[in-house]
Design an enzyme around this catalytic site. Structure first.
Site, PDB file in Angstrom:
ATOM      1  N   ARG A  64       3.972  -0.373  -4.753  1.00 55.95           N
ATOM      2  CA  ARG A  64       3.697  -0.868  -3.402  1.00 55.95           C
ATOM      3  C   ARG A  64       2.402  -1.681  -3.322  1.00 55.95           C
ATOM      4  NH1 ARG A  64       6.747   1.822   0.333  1.00 55.95           N
ATOM      5  NH2 ARG A  64       5.324   1.160   1.955  1.00 55.95           N
ATOM      6  N   ASN A 104      -1.719   2.614   5.400  1.00 57.35           N
ATOM      7  CA  ASN A 104      -0.792   1.563   4.982  1.00 57.35           C
ATOM      8  C   ASN A 104      -0.336   0.836   6.229  1.00 57.35           C
ATOM      9  OD1 ASN A 104       1.324  -0.006   3.984  1.00 57.35           O
ATOM     10  ND2 ASN A 104       2.779   1.699   4.088  1.00 57.35           N
ATOM     11  N   GLY A 105      -0.586  -0.475   6.278  1.00 57.31           N
ATOM     12  CA  GLY A 105      -0.146  -1.247   7.439  1.00 57.31           C
ATOM     13  C   GLY A 105      -1.199  -2.268   7.814  1.00 57.31           C
ATOM     14  N   GLU A 142      17.675 -17.855  -7.435  1.00 59.49           N
ATOM     15  CA  GLU A 142      17.233 -16.518  -7.816  1.00 59.49           C
ATOM     16  C   GLU A 142      16.613 -16.531  -9.218  1.00 59.49           C
ATOM     17  OE1 GLU A 142      16.465 -13.859  -6.644  1.00 59.49           O
ATOM     18  OE2 GLU A 142      16.582 -12.414  -8.281  1.00 59.49           O
ATOM     19  N   TRP A 178      -2.495  -2.933  -1.621  1.00 62.17           N
ATOM     20  CA  TRP A 178      -2.168  -4.358  -1.719  1.00 62.17           C
ATOM     21  C   TRP A 178      -3.023  -5.025  -0.649  1.00 62.17           C
ATOM     22  CZ3 TRP A 178       0.049  -8.370   1.190  1.00 62.17           C
ATOM     23  CH2 TRP A 178       0.490  -9.472   0.450  1.00 62.17           C
ATOM     24  N   GLU A 229       7.970 -15.181 -10.709  1.00 60.55           N
ATOM     25  CA  GLU A 229       7.205 -14.016 -10.273  1.00 60.55           C
ATOM     26  C   GLU A 229       6.682 -13.169 -11.419  1.00 60.55           C
ATOM     27  OE1 GLU A 229      11.085 -11.559  -8.669  1.00 60.55           O
ATOM     28  OE2 GLU A 229       9.153 -11.013  -7.867  1.00 60.55           O
ATOM     29  N   LYS A 249      12.806 -15.355 -10.198  1.00 66.55           N
ATOM     30  CA  LYS A 249      12.523 -14.299 -11.182  1.00 66.55           C
ATOM     31  C   LYS A 249      11.540 -14.791 -12.233  1.00 66.55           C
ATOM     32  CE  LYS A 249      13.856 -11.827  -9.757  1.00 66.55           C
ATOM     33  NZ  LYS A 249      14.154 -10.919  -8.717  1.00 66.55           N
ATOM     34  N   HIS A 288      17.926 -37.404  -6.599  1.00 67.13           N
ATOM     35  CA  HIS A 288      17.428 -37.985  -5.347  1.00 67.13           C
ATOM     36  C   HIS A 288      15.918 -37.815  -5.205  1.00 67.13           C
ATOM     37  CE1 HIS A 288      21.443 -38.911  -4.009  1.00 67.13           C
ATOM     38  NE2 HIS A 288      21.820 -37.694  -4.383  1.00 67.13           N
ATOM     39  N   LYS A 334       6.186  -4.329  -4.217  1.00 72.39           N
ATOM     40  CA  LYS A 334       7.644  -4.215  -4.124  1.00 72.39           C
ATOM     41  C   LYS A 334       8.130  -4.181  -2.683  1.00 72.39           C
ATOM     42  CE  LYS A 334      11.619  -2.887  -6.261  1.00 72.39           C
ATOM     43  NZ  LYS A 334      12.125  -4.177  -6.748  1.00 72.39           N
ATOM     44  N   CYS A 350       0.821  -1.199   0.000  1.00 76.57           N
ATOM     45  CA  CYS A 350       0.000   0.000   0.000  1.00 76.57           C
ATOM     46  C   CYS A 350       0.864   1.261   0.000  1.00 76.57           C
ATOM     47  CB  CYS A 350      -0.950   0.088   1.192  1.00 76.57           C
ATOM     48  SG  CYS A 350      -2.082  -1.296   1.294  1.00 76.57           S
TER      49      CYS A 350
HETATM   50  C1  F6R Z   1      11.751 -10.502  -5.887  1.00 79.57           C
HETATM   51  C2  F6R Z   1      11.864  -9.527  -4.825  1.00 79.57           C
HETATM   52  C3  F6R Z   1      11.536  -9.975  -3.450  1.00 79.57           C
HETATM   53  C4  F6R Z   1      12.303  -9.144  -2.416  1.00 79.57           C
HETATM   54  C5  F6R Z   1      11.809  -9.474  -1.001  1.00 79.57           C
HETATM   55  C6  F6R Z   1      12.575  -8.708   0.040  1.00 79.57           C
HETATM   56  O1  F6R Z   1      12.118  -9.959  -7.112  1.00 79.57           O
HETATM   57  O2  F6R Z   1      12.156  -8.387  -5.042  1.00 79.57           O
HETATM   58  O3  F6R Z   1      11.761 -11.334  -3.264  1.00 79.57           O
HETATM   59  O4  F6R Z   1      13.664  -9.422  -2.519  1.00 79.57           O
HETATM   60  O5  F6R Z   1      10.455  -9.148  -0.905  1.00 79.57           O
HETATM   61  O6  F6R Z   1      12.487  -7.347  -0.176  1.00 79.57           O
HETATM   62  P1  F6R Z   1      13.605  -6.359   0.316  1.00 79.57           P
HETATM   63  O7  F6R Z   1      14.853  -6.655  -0.445  1.00 79.57           O
HETATM   64  O8  F6R Z   1      13.074  -4.992   0.002  1.00 79.57           O
HETATM   65  O9  F6R Z   1      13.765  -6.607   1.774  1.00 79.57           O
END
Ligand code: F6R
Length: 595
Positions: free
Chosen positions: A27, A99-100, A472, A73, A479, A476, A495, A590, A2
């Protein structure tokens, strides 16, 4: 999770709020809304969907110079119109954006609001209902009413509040959720971050947990928890509005992938002066005095932490553990005698990581935050901060922050090492060049992705450093393309998981180290024998003529910085070919500010 924005001043507020919300959409983007306050009263426009959808229902003829906005969100209740913010109290007197998460909303409903006609399923409506409830009892002083409600709330909140009886005031409150105040001539603002307000100002005031703020056109008064007035110096944001534009790029993600060489070069400039790595002595002492490093992070940042573990152990000989922040809080391991905690977080706001920080601070353990966000909660609350200098990362899928996190950890590991070590200025310059060569080969990645990713699932495999990158890479791909992807230790596949391989299953192998080259190649043969469609990403010196993507050599400890780049581009093209919203994938946000 949010975003909120608010403005009080002289200009028409609608465009200011909508412009601010666009910048906050990273957000959360389940729904959006604004409230405009003019002489006729408070006008609320809100609905499910993005800011672009909101623009279609806002009446631009309504002129106001005070207003609040929200992009959501969803946590409490689905993303429909009724649960969208702003929320109004039953009489319409109070209007709020939040927000929260309010943890004790159930108890508060039960205790104070039994007969209240709730319209939504949100915890936010409990806040606005409580404000009205106590305002009805204490008609004179709304400041005290809001402060009283703050005392009752358990959880996180950044609030923007309008009172229909106070046309010249914007109220705000903050606890755990981020909020900045933007300052201007004849106007003042609130926002979840600076980007939301940059269109109007680059002068900001930080806010602290428990603070209540009264904004008018002419001034801002911040009150601390017990009602005293807080004096705080403003700061100037170094962000430029152009840093947050897409420019010639179709998507922020592609721009941010391409920015990686310049981010690596900037990190070298920031941290290496006259061939010396420059890091605050107190940080170095704290690391050296510790007997074990605990890296705490989530998602992509945690994957960068796995690479960091190798760097701290191999370069500096310090035993290092990596922990998922949301797990560490509850299943806290027995820590060593002199632990040092390293929090890795692009946003610096991740609630799961903050919960760990709060816990370890109570135990008097020392901590460092490695973040892209100066002034963020994790940065302010840890003992030390190292900045990533990656510039704003807007795409929800993290790319340049990941590489920056590895580069900064490498610098710290090299600096605390007692060995002469590697020449990181030179090695990181080689890395930057190698990434640049890769980002110039976009047609290759476009084609490879088209040919390879024809199924709903995919495996990334690798050993040692390559395993961490495989994790990673899979995240990617998942997501943004919604392909079910798994990052797997290449040797572990046989295994059990190899049972999933069937005709055409895409398996992408990463091979960056001489020591594991032959073993990983054997694993590729095993999956191919079972029908898998394999693709190999390798470093030049150990490549074979049949490898699909060959990367210029870099120092063996720094290979994750380059091997991740093809996987970022594969994820990008996979999402592009499927027609998905690359920068704002479904269900995500994000900055994850809820636990
Ligand atoms: C994936 C991504 C998330 C963040 C995770 C932690 O692309 O960005 O997995 O890495 O939500 O966020 P931060 O780094 O802001 O603590």
């Amino acid at each position: 999770m949010c975003g909120i924005v608010g403005y009080i001043g002289k200009q028409d507020v609608t465009e200011i709020l909508l412009g601010g919300l666009e910048k906050l959409e990273y957000r959360g983007y389940d729904s959006a809304g604004i409230a405009l306050f003019n002489e006729e009263g408070v006008h609320v426009y809100k609905d499910k969907g993005r800011i672009a959808d909101l623009c279609k229902i806002v009446d631009f003829e309504v002129k106001a110079t005070l207003g609040i906005g929200h992009t959501r969100w969803a946590t409490h209740g689905g993303p429909g119109k009724t649960n969208s913010h702003p929320h109004q109290s039953s009489s319409g007197r109070f209007t709020i954006v939040h927000n929260g998460v309010i943890e004790n909303e159930g108890m508060l409903r039960e205790k104070y609001l039994k007969d209240y006609p709730f319209k939504s399923e949100t915890d936010t409506e409990v806040i606005v209902a409580l404000i009205e409830h106590f305002a009805n009892e204490n008609k004179a002083d709304i400041d005290n009413v809001i402060r009283h409600v703050m005392e009752l709330l358990h959880g996180s909140y950044a609030l923007g509040i309008l009172d229909a009886n106070e046309p010249g005031v914007l109220y705000a409150a903050k606890n755990k959720s981020p909020m900045l105040i933007g300052l201007g001539d004849d106007f003042n603002m609130i926002g979840s971050d600076a980007m939301a307000m940059l269109q109007c100002t680059n002068q900001f005031l930080e806010t602290e947990d428990g603070e209540f703020i009264r904004l008018t056109r002419e001034g801002v008064t911040i009150y601390g928890m017990t009602g005293y007035v807080v004096e705080r110096e403003p700061f100037t944001a170094t962000l430029d509005a152009s840093d947050i534009e897409k420019g010639i790029y179709p998507h922020y993600m592609l721009k941010e992938i391409d920015e990686q060489p310049s981010v690596i070069r900037r990190i070298v400039q920031e941290y290496i002066v006259n061939d010396e790595i420059v890091i605050e002595q107190d940080i170095l002492d704290a690391v050296k005095e510790s007997d074990r490093i605990y890296i705490i992070a989530a998602g992509t940042s945690m994957h960068a932490g796995y690479v960091g573990k190798q760097l701290f152990e191999q370069m500096a000989g310090i035993p290092t553990e990596v922990h998922i922040s949301s797990e560490f809080v509850y299943s806290t391991p027995v820590v060593s005698k002199k632990p040092f905690f390293v929090f890795i977080s692009q946003s610096g706001e991740t609630a799961d990581s903050r919960a760990v920080l709060v816990k370890i601070k109570k135990l008097n353990y020392r901590s460092l935050t490695i973040t892209n966000a100066p002034g963020s909660t994790l940065s302010r609350e840890a003992d030390f901060t190292l900045l990533l200098h990656a510039g704003p990362e807007i795409a929800v899928a993290s790319t340049k922050a990941y590489t920056a996190q590895i580069a900064v950890q490498a610098l710290l590991a090299a600096k605390v090492s007692n060995e002469p070590g590697i020449d990181l200025a030179r090695e990181l310059a080689i890395v930057a060049n190698a990434i640049e060569i890769l980002t110039n080969k976009k047609e290759l990645f476009d084609r490879v992705t088209k040919e390879l990713l024809t199924h709903r699932n995919c495996f990334y495999i690798g050993r040692h450093m390559d395993y961490y990158v495989a994790l990673e890479a899979a995240l990617k791909l998942k997501e943004i393309s919604y392909i079910q992807a798994e990052g797997f230790a290449a040797g572990e596949l046989k295994h059990g998981t190899i049972a999933l391989i069937e005709k055409g299953t895409p398996v992408i192998a990463i091979i960056s180290q001489e020591s594991i080259n032959l073993n990983t190649r054997s694993n590729i043969k095993e999956v191919k024998a079972r029908g898998a469609k394999a693709c190999v990403i390798s470093m030049k010196s150990i490549s074979s003529s049949t490898d699909d993507i060959v990367i210029d050599d870099v120092h063996p400890l720094l290979t994750p910085l380059v091997t991740v780049v093809p996987t970022q581009l594969i994820a990008y093209y996979a999402a592009l070919h499927r027609g998905f919203d690359i920068d704002k994938p479904r269900n995500l946000a994000k900055s994850v500010t809820v636990e």
